[in-house]
Design a protein around this motif. Structure first.
Motif, PDB file in Angstrom:
ATOM      1  N   GLU A  52       5.472   5.179  -5.644  1.00 38.18           N
ATOM      2  CA  GLU A  52       6.405   5.732  -4.642  1.00 38.18           C
ATOM      3  C   GLU A  52       6.504   4.806  -3.426  1.00 38.18           C
ATOM      4  O   GLU A  52       7.585   4.521  -2.934  1.00 38.18           O
ATOM      5  CB  GLU A  52       5.893   7.093  -4.143  1.00 38.18           C
ATOM      6  N   TYR A  53       5.335   4.343  -2.994  1.00 37.00           N
ATOM      7  CA  TYR A  53       5.281   3.510  -1.788  1.00 37.00           C
ATOM      8  C   TYR A  53       6.072   2.215  -1.978  1.00 37.00           C
ATOM      9  O   TYR A  53       6.886   1.831  -1.126  1.00 37.00           O
ATOM     10  CB  TYR A  53       3.815   3.208  -1.474  1.00 37.00           C
ATOM     11  N   GLN A  60       3.060  -5.147  -2.356  1.00 39.68           N
ATOM     12  CA  GLN A  60       4.153  -4.935  -1.399  1.00 39.68           C
ATOM     13  C   GLN A  60       4.600  -6.250  -0.755  1.00 39.68           C
ATOM     14  O   GLN A  60       5.767  -6.432  -0.451  1.00 39.68           O
ATOM     15  CB  GLN A  60       3.812  -3.862  -0.352  1.00 39.68           C
ATOM     16  N   ALA A  61       3.640  -7.169  -0.587  1.00 43.74           N
ATOM     17  CA  ALA A  61       4.010  -8.465   0.004  1.00 43.74           C
ATOM     18  C   ALA A  61       4.908  -9.265  -0.941  1.00 43.74           C
ATOM     19  O   ALA A  61       5.757 -10.041  -0.505  1.00 43.74           O
ATOM     20  CB  ALA A  61       2.755  -9.258   0.348  1.00 43.74           C
ATOM     21  N   TYR A 118       9.778   2.976  -2.041  1.00 43.32           N
ATOM     22  CA  TYR A 118      10.291   3.191  -0.682  1.00 43.32           C
ATOM     23  C   TYR A 118      10.494   1.856   0.039  1.00 43.32           C
ATOM     24  O   TYR A 118      11.542   1.590   0.602  1.00 43.32           O
ATOM     25  CB  TYR A 118       9.311   4.043   0.134  1.00 43.32           C
ATOM     26  N   LEU A 119       9.454   1.017  -0.013  1.00 46.89           N
ATOM     27  CA  LEU A 119       9.539  -0.268   0.696  1.00 46.89           C
ATOM     28  C   LEU A 119      10.665  -1.130   0.130  1.00 46.89           C
ATOM     29  O   LEU A 119      11.346  -1.843   0.869  1.00 46.89           O
ATOM     30  CB  LEU A 119       8.209  -1.017   0.611  1.00 46.89           C
ATOM     31  N   GLN A 156       0.891   0.913  10.387  1.00 47.16           N
ATOM     32  CA  GLN A 156       1.664   1.006   9.147  1.00 47.16           C
ATOM     33  C   GLN A 156       3.058   0.399   9.317  1.00 47.16           C
ATOM     34  O   GLN A 156       3.676  -0.058   8.357  1.00 47.16           O
ATOM     35  CB  GLN A 156       1.844   2.472   8.731  1.00 47.16           C
ATOM     36  N   ARG A 197      10.268  -6.015   6.513  1.00 42.71           N
ATOM     37  CA  ARG A 197      11.402  -5.949   5.562  1.00 42.71           C
ATOM     38  C   ARG A 197      12.695  -6.347   6.261  1.00 42.71           C
ATOM     39  O   ARG A 197      12.760  -6.439   7.485  1.00 42.71           O
ATOM     40  CB  ARG A 197      11.587  -4.528   5.006  1.00 42.71           C
ATOM     41  N   PRO A 204      -0.991  -7.469   6.006  1.00 41.65           N
ATOM     42  CA  PRO A 204      -1.742  -7.419   7.264  1.00 41.65           C
ATOM     43  C   PRO A 204      -3.229  -7.199   7.031  1.00 41.65           C
ATOM     44  O   PRO A 204      -3.620  -6.673   5.992  1.00 41.65           O
ATOM     45  CB  PRO A 204      -1.149  -6.225   8.003  1.00 41.65           C
ATOM     46  N   LEU A 214      -4.837  -3.207   6.398  1.00 40.12           N
ATOM     47  CA  LEU A 214      -3.573  -2.539   6.132  1.00 40.12           C
ATOM     48  C   LEU A 214      -3.780  -1.029   6.041  1.00 40.12           C
ATOM     49  O   LEU A 214      -4.660  -0.559   5.336  1.00 40.12           O
ATOM     50  CB  LEU A 214      -3.004  -3.067   4.806  1.00 40.12           C
ATOM     51  N   ARG A 215      -2.976  -0.311   6.779  1.00 35.83           N
ATOM     52  CA  ARG A 215      -3.038   1.149   6.686  1.00 35.83           C
ATOM     53  C   ARG A 215      -1.763   1.619   5.997  1.00 35.83           C
ATOM     54  O   ARG A 215      -0.687   1.141   6.299  1.00 35.83           O
ATOM     55  CB  ARG A 215      -3.152   1.764   8.077  1.00 35.83           C
ATOM     56  N   TYR A 216      -1.961   2.560   5.082  1.00 34.17           N
ATOM     57  CA  TYR A 216      -0.826   3.005   4.286  1.00 34.17           C
ATOM     58  C   TYR A 216      -0.408   4.396   4.635  1.00 34.17           C
ATOM     59  O   TYR A 216      -1.113   5.143   5.288  1.00 34.17           O
ATOM     60  CB  TYR A 216      -1.193   2.988   2.801  1.00 34.17           C
ATOM     61  N   HIS A 217       0.745   4.739   4.116  1.00 26.64           N
ATOM     62  CA  HIS A 217       1.196   6.123   4.126  1.00 26.64           C
ATOM     63  C   HIS A 217       0.550   6.734   2.881  1.00 26.64           C
ATOM     64  O   HIS A 217       1.122   6.712   1.791  1.00 26.64           O
ATOM     65  CB  HIS A 217       2.716   6.159   4.073  1.00 26.64           C
ATOM     66  N   TYR A 252       4.107 -10.320   3.520  1.00 23.04           N
ATOM     67  CA  TYR A 252       3.058 -10.197   4.537  1.00 23.04           C
ATOM     68  C   TYR A 252       2.047  -9.133   4.154  1.00 23.04           C
ATOM     69  O   TYR A 252       2.405  -7.989   3.894  1.00 23.04           O
ATOM     70  CB  TYR A 252       3.723  -9.858   5.883  1.00 23.04           C
ATOM     71  N   HIS A 304      -0.091   9.477   1.619  1.00 24.82           N
ATOM     72  CA  HIS A 304       0.356  10.645   0.859  1.00 24.82           C
ATOM     73  C   HIS A 304       1.140  10.215  -0.384  1.00 24.82           C
ATOM     74  O   HIS A 304       1.423  11.034  -1.253  1.00 24.82           O
ATOM     75  CB  HIS A 304       1.211  11.567   1.733  1.00 24.82           C
ATOM     76  N   CYS A 305       1.519   8.935  -0.452  1.00 26.57           N
ATOM     77  CA  CYS A 305       2.329   8.441  -1.578  1.00 26.57           C
ATOM     78  C   CYS A 305       1.434   7.894  -2.682  1.00 26.57           C
ATOM     79  O   CYS A 305       0.301   7.503  -2.439  1.00 26.57           O
ATOM     80  CB  CYS A 305       3.185   7.267  -1.149  1.00 26.57           C
TER      81      CYS A 305
END
Lengths: 259, 323
Positions: free
Chosen positions: B91-92, B143-144, B95-96, A80, A87, B78, B81-84, B76, B86-87
Motif C-alpha cells: 500500500e505504502y 521506495q527510493a 501511495y508513494l 515521514q 517525489r 533518509p 526513516l519513519r513510516y506511515h 532518497y 498503518h500501511c
C-alpha cells in the motif's frame, strides 16, 4: 492534470492517515456536543433563526478549523514528510494536500451542522437560498482561516515571520477593543499613531471579519448587493494572497521536518 | 558523465557553519561512500542535494541540472526513516507511486518488482508496524527506487540494524551496484563503505578532507614520493625497469610494496635523472588507516587530497583529448 492527480493522491493519503489515527473523533465529539447544547430544540415554543444558526455555527466551525489545521500542519511537519517531498509532488503540492484535508473536514462539519439542524430544529424561513447566502461567505472564511493557520505554522514560516504576522493580526484585532482606547488616549499623539497603524494593518484582514458578518446577518445581500459581492470578492482575493505568500515562503525556506 | 557535482558549497545554520567550501563529484555508475563522524555534515549534504535545504553559496548539479529541475528523479533513503506504519509495504509503495505520478497496472507491476528485489514479496501485505528494522530499511530502499531514479542518495543504510540486517542491507547495496546504479552513501561504518563503494570521501568538520578510489588502498607497506618537478614520460620507462609495480601519476610516484633496497635504487635513479623529492610518505594500507589519519587532523597523502571540481573536470577533459 497529472499534478492534480498527484495532489489528490496525497490528500487521500493524509485523510486516510488522519482517519486511522482517530483524531477525527475529537472533531466528531465536539460536533455532537455543540449540536446537543446549541442546535437542539429546548422546548416546543423556541424557534431558531438562520441568523442564530450561522452566528453559533460560524464560531464553532472556525474554531474547529483552527484545531484541525493545526493538527494537519503537525502531521506535515514530521520526518515521514521527507519521503513525500522527495517525489515529483513538490512543495506546493505537499502544502495544498494539507490545506485540502483541513478544509474538507471543516466543510464536512458545516454540512453536518446544517443536516442536524434541518432534521431536529429547523430554523424559521429556512431554505436553500438563505442557507447558501450564509454558507458561501462562511465557506470562504473557513478556507481563509485554514490558509492563515497553515501559513502561521512552523512548517511554512520561520519564527520571526510568524511572530511579526501574529503581531499584525493582534494589532488589527484591537480595533474594536476597549482595552486599546482605555490604554491610549485616542486624541493623544501615541493614540493617533497607533490608531493609524491599527487601521493600516487591519485593512488586509477586513474581508475575513466582513465575511463573518455577512455569513451571520446576510443583511448586505438585501441592502446593497454590490457590497456583498465586494466582500465575497475580498475574501477570494485575500485567500489567493495568503496562499501565494504561503507557497512563496514554503518554496524558499530550508525544510527541517520534526525540528 | 558527471552524475553529481557540488562546488564550493557553504551551509550555515544561524552562526554554525555546517559545510565549508565543499567540493564533490560523483561519476555516473559510481558508488561513492561519504564517511564522517556524527555531525560532520553528511545528512545536511544529502538534504542540500535533495533540495530540502538551500546552500548559502556554491553550486549543485545533478546530471547537469539543478536539484529543483531533477525533482522526483533522485531516490532518497533518509536516516531513521519513519513510516506511515498503518500501511502494508505494498500500500505504502503504491501511495508513494501515486504522489510521484505513476498509476495503474504499470505502478502495480513496478511495486511487485521492487518488493521482489528487496525480498519482501511474502510480507508485502502485512502492516509495516509488524516489520523488523531490517525489513523496514528494505522498504526504504524500495521506495527510493520506485521512480527508477538516476541517482540514489542513501543516508546511514545500516543505522540501527542488527548484524543480520546489516548483512542483508550490504547484499542489497551490492546488488544495486552490480545493476549499475549511481549511488551516494553516507555512513560512519567503515566496513560497509569498504565493501560496497568504489570511491570514498571523508568529511571532517564540513569539508572534504580526503578522497580516493578504494582500489588505491591496497598496499600495506608502500610509499608515495612527491617530486618537485613534473617528470617526462621517459622517467616511467626507467621506473618500470626498477619495478613494474611502481606507478606514477603526475608528480606522485607510488611504490606499493617497498623494501629498503628498492627505495635506495629509486632515490638514486631520481637523483641521477635530476629530480628533487619533496616528500616521502608511507601509503595508507586500508580505509581504516586513512580515516584515522584524516580525522586526527593530519594531511592525507597528496594523491588523496580532494581537488576542486573544475580541476577534476579539466583533468578529465585532458585525458579525453589525449585518447
Amino acid at each position: 492534470m497529472a499534478k492534480l492527480r498527484q495532489i489528490w493522491a496525497w490528500t487521500s493519503f493524509i485523510w486516510s492517515e488522519y482517519k486511522r489515527s482517530g483524531r477525527f473523533l475529537i472533531e466528531f465529539g465536539a460536533l455532537i456536543i455543540f449540536a446537543y447544547v446549541f442546535l437542539r430544540k429546548p422546548n416546543t415554543a423556541a424557534h431558531l433563526t438562520a441568523t442564530q444558526f450561522f452566528g453559533m455555527t460560524a464560531i464553532f466551525v472556525l474554531c474547529q478549523t483552527i484545531f484541525t489545521t493545526t493538527m494537519m500542519a503537525g502531521m506535515g511537519n514530521r520526518p515521514q514528510g521527507y519521503v513525500v517531498l522527495a517525489r515529483s509532488l513538490g512543495r506546493k503540492g505537499y502544502l495544498v494536500g494539507l490545506f485540502l484535508v483541513a478544509f474538507l473536514i471543516s466543510l464536512m462539519n458545516l454540512l453536518l451542522c446544517t443536516l442536524i439542524v434541518t432534521l431536529i430544529n429547523k430554523p424559521i424561513l429556512w431554505d436553500a437560498v438563505i442557507w447558501g447566502a450564509g454558507a458561501l461567505p462562511l465557506i470562504l472564511d473557513i478556507a481563509l482561516v485554514t490558509a492563515l493557520v497553515l501559513l502561521l505554522s512552523s512548517l511554512v514560516l520561520s519564527q520571526g515571520w510568524r511572530l511579526s504576522i501574529l503581531g499584525v493580526i493582534a494589532l488589527a484585532s484591537l480595533s474594536t477593543s476597549d482595552i486599546f482606547t482605555n490604554t491610549f488616549a485616542p486624541n493623544g499623539s501615541l493614540g493617533k499613531i497607533l490608531a493609524a497603524i491599527r487601521t493600516i494593518v487591519g485593512i488586509p484582514l477586513t474581508p475575513l471579519f466582513a465575511g463573518f458578518e455577512l455569513a451571520v446577518t446576510r443583511q448586505a445581500y438585501e441592502s446593497n448587493i454590490n457590497q456583498a459581492l465586494a466582500i465575497l470578492g475580498g475574501q477570494i482575493a485575500l485567500l489567493i494572497a495568503v496562499s501565494a505568500f504561503g507557497f512563496f515562503a514554503f518554496e524558499r525556506r530550508d525544510i527541517i521536518l520534526g525540528a | 558523465m558527471t552524475a553529481l557535482l557540488l562546488e564550493n558549497i557553504v551551509k550555515r545554520f544561524d552562526t554554525t557553519t555546517i559545510l565549508r567550501q565543499l567540493n564533490l563529484m560523483v561519476q555516473e555508475g559510481q558508488v561513492y561512500g561519504l564517511l564522517g563522524a556524527n555531525g560532520a555534515g553528511k545528512s545536511t549534504l544529502i538534504h542540500l542535494i535533495m533540495g530540502f535545504l538551500y546552500p548559502d553559496s556554491g553550486r549543485i548539479e545533478v546530471f547537469g541540472k539543478t536539484p529543483a529541475a531533477m525533482h522526483g528523479q533522485i531516490g532518497y533513503l533518509p536516516e531513521r526513516l519513519r513510516y506511515h506504519t498503518h500501511c502494508s509495504a505494498r500500500e505504502y509503495l503504491t501511495y508513494l507511486g501515486n504522489f510521484g505520478g505513476q498509476r495503474g497496472a504499470s505502478l502495480a507491476s513496478r511495486v511487485n518488482d521492487l518488493l521482489e528485489l528487496v525480498g519482501l514479496t511474502e510480507a508485502a501485505d502485512k502492516r509495516m508496524r509488524t516489520y523488523s528494522k531490517g525489513m523496514t530499511q528494505r522498504v526504504g530502499i524500495a521506495q527510493a527506487l520506485l521512480a527508477d531514479p538516476q541517482l540514489l542518495l542513501i543516508d546511514e543504510p545500516s543505522s540501527g540494524l542488527d548484524p543480520q540486517g546489516q548483512i542483508e542491507m550490504r547484499d542489497l547495496l551490492l546488488d544495486l551496484r552490480s545493476q549499475g546504479h549511481t549511488i551516494l552513501i553516507c555512513s560512519h561504518q567503515l566496513d560497509e563503505i569498504e565493501a560496497v563503494c568504489n570511491r570514498v570521501g571523508i568529511l571532517v568538520q564540513g569539508a572534504l578532507a580526503a578522497e580516493t578510489d578504494l582500489a588505491q588502498l591496497t598496499g600495506t607497506n608502500g610509499i608515495v614520493l612527491t617530486l618537485k618537478e613534473t617528470p617526462t614520460d621517459a622517467l616511467d620507462f626507467a621506473l618500470r625497469s626498477i619495478d613494474p609495480s611502481i606507478v606514477r601519476d603526475d608528480r606522485f610516484i607510488t611504490v606499493p610494496e617497498n623494501t629498503p633496497a628498492l627505495q635506495g635504487r629509486l632515490l638514486q635513479l631520481l637523483l641521477d635523472e635530476g629530480y628533487t623529492v619533496s616528500s616521502l610518505q608511507p601509503t595508507l594500507g586500508n580505509l581504516r588507516d586513512l580515516y584515522l589519519h584524516v580525522v586526527s587532523g593530519k594531511e592525507p597523502p597528496a594523491e588523496m587530497q580532494p581537488q576542486a571540481p573544475l580541476a577534476i573536470l579539466d583533468s578529465l577533459l585532458a585525458n579525453e583529448e589525449q585518447q
